[in-house]
Each structure stands twice: as C-alpha cells, then as structure tokens.
Design a protein around this motif. Sequence first.
Motif, PDB file in Angstrom:
ATOM      1  N   ASP A   1      11.229  -8.332   9.337  1.00  0.00           N
ATOM      2  CA  ASP A   1      11.961  -7.227   8.726  1.00  0.00           C
ATOM      3  C   ASP A   1      11.017  -6.350   7.910  1.00  0.00           C
ATOM      4  O   ASP A   1      10.380  -6.843   6.974  1.00  0.00           O
ATOM      5  N   PRO A   2      10.879  -5.046   8.221  1.00  0.00           N
ATOM      6  CA  PRO A   2       9.922  -4.178   7.506  1.00  0.00           C
ATOM      7  C   PRO A   2      10.196  -4.090   6.010  1.00  0.00           C
ATOM      8  O   PRO A   2       9.254  -4.070   5.207  1.00  0.00           O
ATOM      9  N   ASP A   3      11.473  -4.019   5.624  1.00  0.00           N
ATOM     10  CA  ASP A   3      11.787  -3.942   4.194  1.00  0.00           C
ATOM     11  C   ASP A   3      11.404  -5.232   3.486  1.00  0.00           C
ATOM     12  O   ASP A   3      10.882  -5.207   2.365  1.00  0.00           O
ATOM     13  N   LEU A   4      11.659  -6.356   4.131  1.00  0.00           N
ATOM     14  CA  LEU A   4      11.273  -7.638   3.547  1.00  0.00           C
ATOM     15  C   LEU A   4       9.761  -7.726   3.415  1.00  0.00           C
ATOM     16  O   LEU A   4       9.238  -8.236   2.420  1.00  0.00           O
ATOM     17  N   ALA A   5       9.025  -7.225   4.403  1.00  0.00           N
ATOM     18  CA  ALA A   5       7.560  -7.263   4.367  1.00  0.00           C
ATOM     19  C   ALA A   5       6.998  -6.486   3.193  1.00  0.00           C
ATOM     20  O   ALA A   5       5.892  -6.769   2.721  1.00  0.00           O
ATOM     21  N   ARG A   6       7.753  -5.508   2.685  1.00  0.00           N
ATOM     22  CA  ARG A   6       7.281  -4.686   1.558  1.00  0.00           C
ATOM     23  C   ARG A   6       7.703  -5.230   0.202  1.00  0.00           C
ATOM     24  O   ARG A   6       7.327  -4.671  -0.836  1.00  0.00           O
ATOM     25  N   GLU A   7       8.470  -6.317   0.173  1.00  0.00           N
ATOM     26  CA  GLU A   7       8.914  -6.878  -1.116  1.00  0.00           C
ATOM     27  C   GLU A   7       7.708  -7.382  -1.914  1.00  0.00           C
ATOM     28  O   GLU A   7       6.790  -7.989  -1.360  1.00  0.00           O
ATOM     29  N   PRO A   8       7.685  -7.155  -3.227  1.00  0.00           N
ATOM     30  CA  PRO A   8       6.565  -7.635  -4.052  1.00  0.00           C
ATOM     31  C   PRO A   8       6.663  -9.134  -4.315  1.00  0.00           C
ATOM     32  O   PRO A   8       7.745  -9.680  -4.496  1.00  0.00           O
ATOM     33  N   VAL A   9       5.515  -9.788  -4.327  1.00  0.00           N
ATOM     34  CA  VAL A   9       5.443 -11.236  -4.519  1.00  0.00           C
ATOM     35  C   VAL A   9       4.652 -11.541  -5.786  1.00  0.00           C
ATOM     36  O   VAL A   9       3.586 -10.973  -6.014  1.00  0.00           O
ATOM     37  N   THR A  10       5.182 -12.437  -6.591  1.00  0.00           N
ATOM     38  CA  THR A  10       4.513 -12.861  -7.818  1.00  0.00           C
ATOM     39  C   THR A  10       4.596 -14.377  -7.931  1.00  0.00           C
ATOM     40  O   THR A  10       5.654 -14.956  -7.702  1.00  0.00           O
TER      41      THR A  10
ATOM     42  N   THR B   1       2.507  -7.116  -1.670  1.00  0.00           N
ATOM     43  CA  THR B   1       3.632  -7.168  -0.754  1.00  0.00           C
ATOM     44  C   THR B   1       3.660  -8.510  -0.032  1.00  0.00           C
ATOM     45  O   THR B   1       2.647  -9.213   0.056  1.00  0.00           O
ATOM     46  N   LEU B   2       4.825  -8.856   0.495  1.00  0.00           N
ATOM     47  CA  LEU B   2       4.950 -10.095   1.254  1.00  0.00           C
ATOM     48  C   LEU B   2       4.024 -10.069   2.463  1.00  0.00           C
ATOM     49  O   LEU B   2       3.438 -11.095   2.825  1.00  0.00           O
ATOM     50  N   LYS B   3       3.850  -8.915   3.102  1.00  0.00           N
ATOM     51  CA  LYS B   3       2.928  -8.800   4.236  1.00  0.00           C
ATOM     52  C   LYS B   3       1.502  -9.129   3.810  1.00  0.00           C
ATOM     53  O   LYS B   3       0.778  -9.859   4.496  1.00  0.00           O
TER      54      LYS B   3
ATOM     55  N   THR C   1      -1.078 -22.186  10.520  1.00  0.00           N
ATOM     56  CA  THR C   1       0.326 -21.757  10.511  1.00  0.00           C
ATOM     57  C   THR C   1       0.416 -20.300  10.089  1.00  0.00           C
ATOM     58  O   THR C   1      -0.112 -19.926   9.045  1.00  0.00           O
ATOM     59  N   ARG C   2       1.066 -19.498  10.884  1.00  0.00           N
ATOM     60  CA  ARG C   2       1.168 -18.064  10.615  1.00  0.00           C
ATOM     61  C   ARG C   2       2.560 -17.705  10.116  1.00  0.00           C
ATOM     62  O   ARG C   2       3.567 -18.196  10.638  1.00  0.00           O
ATOM     63  N   ILE C   3       2.615 -16.840   9.109  1.00  0.00           N
ATOM     64  CA  ILE C   3       3.882 -16.338   8.588  1.00  0.00           C
ATOM     65  C   ILE C   3       4.143 -14.982   9.224  1.00  0.00           C
ATOM     66  O   ILE C   3       3.361 -14.041   9.050  1.00  0.00           O
ATOM     67  N   GLN C   4       5.232 -14.871   9.979  1.00  0.00           N
ATOM     68  CA  GLN C   4       5.624 -13.621  10.603  1.00  0.00           C
ATOM     69  C   GLN C   4       6.832 -13.055   9.858  1.00  0.00           C
ATOM     70  O   GLN C   4       7.855 -13.727   9.737  1.00  0.00           O
ATOM     71  N   VAL C   5       6.709 -11.828   9.360  1.00  0.00           N
ATOM     72  CA  VAL C   5       7.805 -11.178   8.635  1.00  0.00           C
ATOM     73  C   VAL C   5       8.362 -10.090   9.552  1.00  0.00           C
ATOM     74  O   VAL C   5       7.746  -9.037   9.721  1.00  0.00           O
TER      75      VAL C   5
END
Length: 341
Positions: A289-298, A269-271, A283-287
């Motif tokens: 949006d909860p739905d965006l945080a669950r998007e799969p990353v490849t 997940t993006l999170k 540098t910290r990445i803050q997500v």
Amino acid sequence: MAERDTSRDIDQAASDWTARLDRGPLTSGEEDALQAWLGGDPRARGALLRARALSMFSESAQALGDDFDPAAFEEPGPPRSRRLSRRQALAWTGGAAAAASLVALGVGMPAAGAVISTERGEIRLAPLKDGSTVLLNTETRIRVKYSAGERLVTLLKGEAYFSVARDETRPFIVEVDGRRLSTAQAGFRVRKLGGDPVDVLVNQGQVEVAPLKLAAPADPVALTANTRLVLSDPIGGRSVAERPQAVGPEAVTRELAWREGKLAFEGETLKQAADTFARYSDTRIQVRDPDLAREPVTGLFAANDPVGFSRAIARVFDARLEQKGEEVVLTRDPSRATGSH
C-alpha cells in the motif's frame, strides 16, 4: 475544551496498551478502543511503536538469562581464528549488547594486507595489531595494510566503526572513494553503500578528510566529535566544498545502534525502514500500500527480526501481515488508513 494529553500521558498509555497486547488477543471492544486512541492524537502511533520496540528489546535481553556466560562458548585449547556462521551471527547480533560482544571472541589478529569481510546479517569485531579495532557491519569488506609510516585501512564497501588507539608518530588512515581520513586517535563510522555518497560520522576525537589526489593544494576538512560529513564526488581532480554538520548525541546513538544489533528509526518512512532491514536479513518486507509505505516509523528494533518489526507495524497502523516463505507482505484496507477513523 478538553485538556490535551502530555507526552508523558501518551507514553504511559502506549505502555499500558503494549502490556495488554502482550497478554493475548484483544476483544473487539478493546480493538475498537485501541484504534480510537491511535487515531485521536498524532503522537500515539509513534509512542506505541516505541513501546512495542522496547518490549521486544527487553525480551531479547531476558532470553539470554541471568546466568549467560560468553566464556562458555569458547572452544577449549589455544585461541584460533574462527568466523561465525551466518545463522550464529544473525542470532547473536539480535540479542543484548553482551551477545553482540561474542563476535569478538572468534576474530584473529589480521595480518598486514589482510582482507576482512562480513556476510549479510553478520557483525564482526576485528582487533588490529596496534590495539585499534574495527567493527564491521553487515555486508562490509575492508583491506588492512600496516607499515612503519602509517596504519592504512581501505573501506571497499559497507559500513565500519573504527576505534583508533593513539599513535602520534604513525597516523591511522582510512581510504574510501578517493579520500583519506586520517587521525592519531578517534572513534568514527564510515559508510559506503551502493551508489550513495560516502557518509562519515565522528563521535570521539578528530578526523581530517582530504582527497587522495589534488590538482591544487587544499586544506583538509577537520571533523570533531559529534559531527558528520557526506562526501561529494571530486570534480576534475579538485575537491568540492564540504561542510561538516553538527549531530546531536541522540542522533549519534541512533546512527550507531547497529553496533548492538539494533536499528533505530526517528521518522523515516516505512519503505525506508524496510529497505534498511533488507541489508540484514534474507527476509524481505514488501509494503503493497503506497500510503502505508509513507507512514513514519519511530523506535528501536532488532536488526535480524524483520517479522517482529512487521508485526509491530501491522498492529500500530492497522495493517494486514502475510508471510510467504522469506517474504513478509504488509497491506492495508484504504478505508482504515490513517485519517479515516
């Protein structure tokens, strides 16, 4: 019924879109076409992420230039122990594999009982006096103590890759959280992060895992090439049954991508990806949006470039990126979330 695009078609389209994005901002019509393509096939987003990551990787390698010579960075005179600054380490670990090898130039031979460590964002190669080497990942700490009977390294925290030179008479032992990992010759990674279970991955040779202390005799667990073992907590001084798991070559490559200053994701997940980047950079990445945080990353990304990673994410998932000092904030309008096209 229209024929479904093949994976090759999807990858080619992703490459074409990446090339177009690299040339400059899209027109409104092109932006609409890109979003339509991303929403038309579930494979499209992952393909574009991979293509964007590959583009960034190629640029970082090209930035070194054809005339790059690591010897030019060595100081004149006899070799001496020298640590890289955090800024140097962050810059070099994010480059090509040749740049990552620079870290080894400044590491002296550790004495018996020496403590070796890295700061956040630093990768350090430590040659040991028997010909073995230890590659320390970000925020890692080990203690080395050799004797006539054994070669002993204690992993205090972090993640390290051990390349062990053969010695049948003197085993190489890594102690971590009440376990002894022993081998005569092997290549393996050991990870100890916070409260997570210790994770052992072997990609060459064989490693035997046994508790330091046992109330009753027990056979060690043997790990061969391309196997991993997640260590459980011993209960009452007795080992808990643990089963090695086979790991495919591609998964091994992803797990060890950090050795070249890269982070490889395959459906996390993006999170989870943001949390991984936090190990390597201030540098910290803050997500938000909860739905965006669950998007799969490849994809494959430079470990020291959370901003570049966030830009790729924002483009692929139609999100908004805002940078505030050492914080990168990703948000997305719910009306434009995945599945709403």
